[in-house]
Enzyme design. Structure first.
Site, PDB file in Angstrom:
ATOM      1  N   LYS A 244       0.886  -1.070  -0.138  1.00  0.00           N
ATOM      2  CA  LYS A 244      -0.043   0.226   0.000  1.00  0.00           C
ATOM      3  C   LYS A 244       0.826   1.213  -0.169  1.00  0.00           C
ATOM      4  O   LYS A 244       1.902   1.208   0.613  1.00  0.00           O
ATOM      5  CB  LYS A 244      -0.972   0.232   1.295  1.00  0.00           C
ATOM      6  CG  LYS A 244      -2.144  -0.856   1.385  1.00  0.00           C
ATOM      7  CD  LYS A 244      -2.819  -0.756   2.871  1.00  0.00           C
ATOM      8  CE  LYS A 244      -3.784  -1.922   2.667  1.00  0.00           C
ATOM      9  NZ  LYS A 244      -4.889  -1.655   2.200  1.00  0.00           N
ATOM     10  N   ARG A 318     -10.457 -11.492   2.272  1.00  0.00           N
ATOM     11  CA  ARG A 318     -11.316 -12.329   1.939  1.00  0.00           C
ATOM     12  C   ARG A 318     -10.765 -13.975   1.833  1.00  0.00           C
ATOM     13  O   ARG A 318     -11.388 -15.030   1.901  1.00  0.00           O
ATOM     14  CB  ARG A 318     -12.032 -12.182   0.572  1.00  0.00           C
ATOM     15  CG  ARG A 318     -10.768 -12.275  -0.528  1.00  0.00           C
ATOM     16  CD  ARG A 318     -11.346 -11.305  -1.830  1.00  0.00           C
ATOM     17  NE  ARG A 318     -11.354 -10.037  -1.502  1.00  0.00           N
ATOM     18  CZ  ARG A 318     -11.767  -8.903  -2.274  1.00  0.00           C
ATOM     19  NH1 ARG A 318     -12.380  -9.279  -3.585  1.00  0.00           N
ATOM     20  NH2 ARG A 318     -11.885  -7.639  -2.096  1.00  0.00           N
TER      21      ARG A 318
END
Length: 465
Positions: A244, A318
């Site tokens: 990120k 997820r």
């Protein structure tokens, strides 16, 4: 983290000051019923019952005879919530007794808002408490409101704690403490044992961290319907090899907000003794970088046997949830709820204050919407839109963890998770933010629970409790 004594009601109403709360439309009628000196005093103070305003009325000798609290007009009340939270911060020190003929739901909101206004994150710096305390209003279930406030406090404290003190091992410690308080059973699978126990995606996401990944499994209750709560516990998310940028990494201590929320909700359920069998599953990991980190284009085989192509290592939540959901689905509960700080797309869709949820169960959705209104905990249903299923199928594997194109990211993430729930008829997924970006009544800037109070309010109807 549950020892916030300030988030409790005053023990007695002896010598408590009467606190009267009015909307703008009710003030004039009340004033007309008061003695002339009270009318003159209130008018001289300029009190109009605007939202968040107070007026203390003196008694002979200078003590406070009563206090007035402004709730605003109908428009301001519809726009906001927890008006009593801002009142509590402004009142002089002392004990107050709310005198009101408000509806039961409004009284509960006032009582909870007052307690939540007392919250402060004090792990690293002591903060002075508000001096005003409230006697639990007549007709309000004191134990219930205090349990909800304590659960919300736990959630906030966990999210606010930086990753240096809230890694996977610390999150496990918090779960163990909660289990001990309520007599729950807990088991934890850690490190390479995850591979031996067939949790390969939890292991893959967390193996690059200095703190081993783990799956926390807590159970409580021996009667009633079964409820499984699955919470994303990514204690810090660098993004992995798809690292990120700094601006996006700054708040990633909150990426375990789903785990924090289910632990707070679990406390509420257990403290209130709901007649159900509860299971809490938390995959706790750090998504870090070293030579063992999982890579873009890797293909992972999940606990369920579905293969997943990794097209972005920053779509890790997820993956860890998938293995936990598959475990819960092997002994199907009556209701399974997944909570996660999963996608930025959810924030684009509904902002930071609303919990979007997905479910194929219309009865649960209806109960949840009603519970959200009652608990002042806003939710919004988004669809499991079946025509988007091809977006999560890359061709080379069963599933793609990060579909290209950027559209419908919240929905495709929910569809991905649904693939791992095939036996449980009732499943709901919440994509929460877990963070209050700007301070509001009862919600200081920082970690915040989202959706838990709505779920708690919905459970009796949704599960026939």
């Amino acid at each position: 983290m549950l020892n916030h004594t300030r988030l409790k009601f005053a023990d007695t109403n002896d010598d408590a000051v009467r606190l009267l709360a009015f909307g703008v439309d009710a003030l004039d009628d009340w004033l007309e019923s008061q003695p002339q000196d009270v009318q003159a005093w209130v008018k001289a103070q300029g009190f109009k019952a605007a939202e968040g305003t107070i007026c203390t009325v003196p008694a002979d000798g200078g003590a406070i005879a009563m206090a007035l609290a402004g709730l605003g007009d109908a428009q301001s009340r519809a726009r906001g919530r927890f008006p009593m939270a801002s009142i509590a911060a402004k009142l002089p020190a002392g004990t107050y007794q709310l005198v009101s003929d408000h509806a039961a739901d409004d009284l509960e909101e006032h009582a909870l808002g007052w307690l939540l206004s007392q919250y402060a994150f004090e792990a690293y710096r002591a903060q002075p408490p508000h001096g005003a305390r409230l006697v639990c209003p007549d007709g309000v279930n004191k134990d219930r409101i205090e349990a909800i406030a304590a659960g919300e406090t736990l959630t906030r404290d966990l999210i606010n704690t930086p990753a240096s003190d809230m890694g996977p091992n610390d999150l496990e410690g918090a779960a163990r403490t909660l289990a001990k308080i309520h007599g729950a059973a807990i088991t934890v699978v850690t490190g390479d044992d995850l591979l031996a126990e067939n949790f390969p995606m939890i292991h893959a996401v967390g193996r690059a961290s200095a703190t081993p990944p783990r799956l926390i499994d807590m159970t409580w209750g021996d009667e009633g319907p079964t409820l499984a709560l699955v919470g994303k516990g990514v204690c810090f998310d660098t993004g992995g090899l798809n690292i990120k940028p700094a601006a996006s990494m700054g708040l990633m201590k909150k990426d375990m907000g789903g785990a924090a929320t289910v632990l707070g909700l679990a406390h509420m359920i257990m403290a209130l003794g709901l007649k159900l069998k509860l299971r809490v599953l938390i995959p706790a990991v750090e998504n870090s970088i070293d030579g063992s980190a999982y890579r873009p284009q890797d293909i992972l085989t999940s606990r369920k046997g579905l293969t997943v192509e990794i097209n972005n290592t920053d779509a890790e939540g997820r993956l860890v949830l998938a293995d936990a959901l598959a475990l819960a689905d092997e002994t199907p509960p009556d209701l399974m709820i997944c909570m996660a700080t999963l996608t930025g797309a959810a924030r684009v869709a509904v902002g930071p204050d609303i919990s979007p949820f997905f479910t194929g169960d219309a009865a649960f959705a209806d109960a949840l919407r009603a519970g959200a209104r009652q608990a002042r905990d806003p939710v919004w249903e988004l669809p499991f839109h079946d025509p988007y299923e091809p977006l999560i199928e890359p061709g080379i594997a069963d599933l793609d963890n990060a579909p290209k194109g950027g559209f419908a990211g919240t929905i495709t993430a929910a569809l991905f998770l649904r693939r791992f729930v095939s036996n449980s008829a009732r499943f709901a997924h919440f994509d929460v933010y877990g963070w209050q970006p700007v301070a509001a009544a009862g919600r200081p800037k920082g970690g915040v629970g989202m959706g838990a109070r709505a779920i708690l309010a919905a459970l009796p109807k949704a599960m026939n409790l």
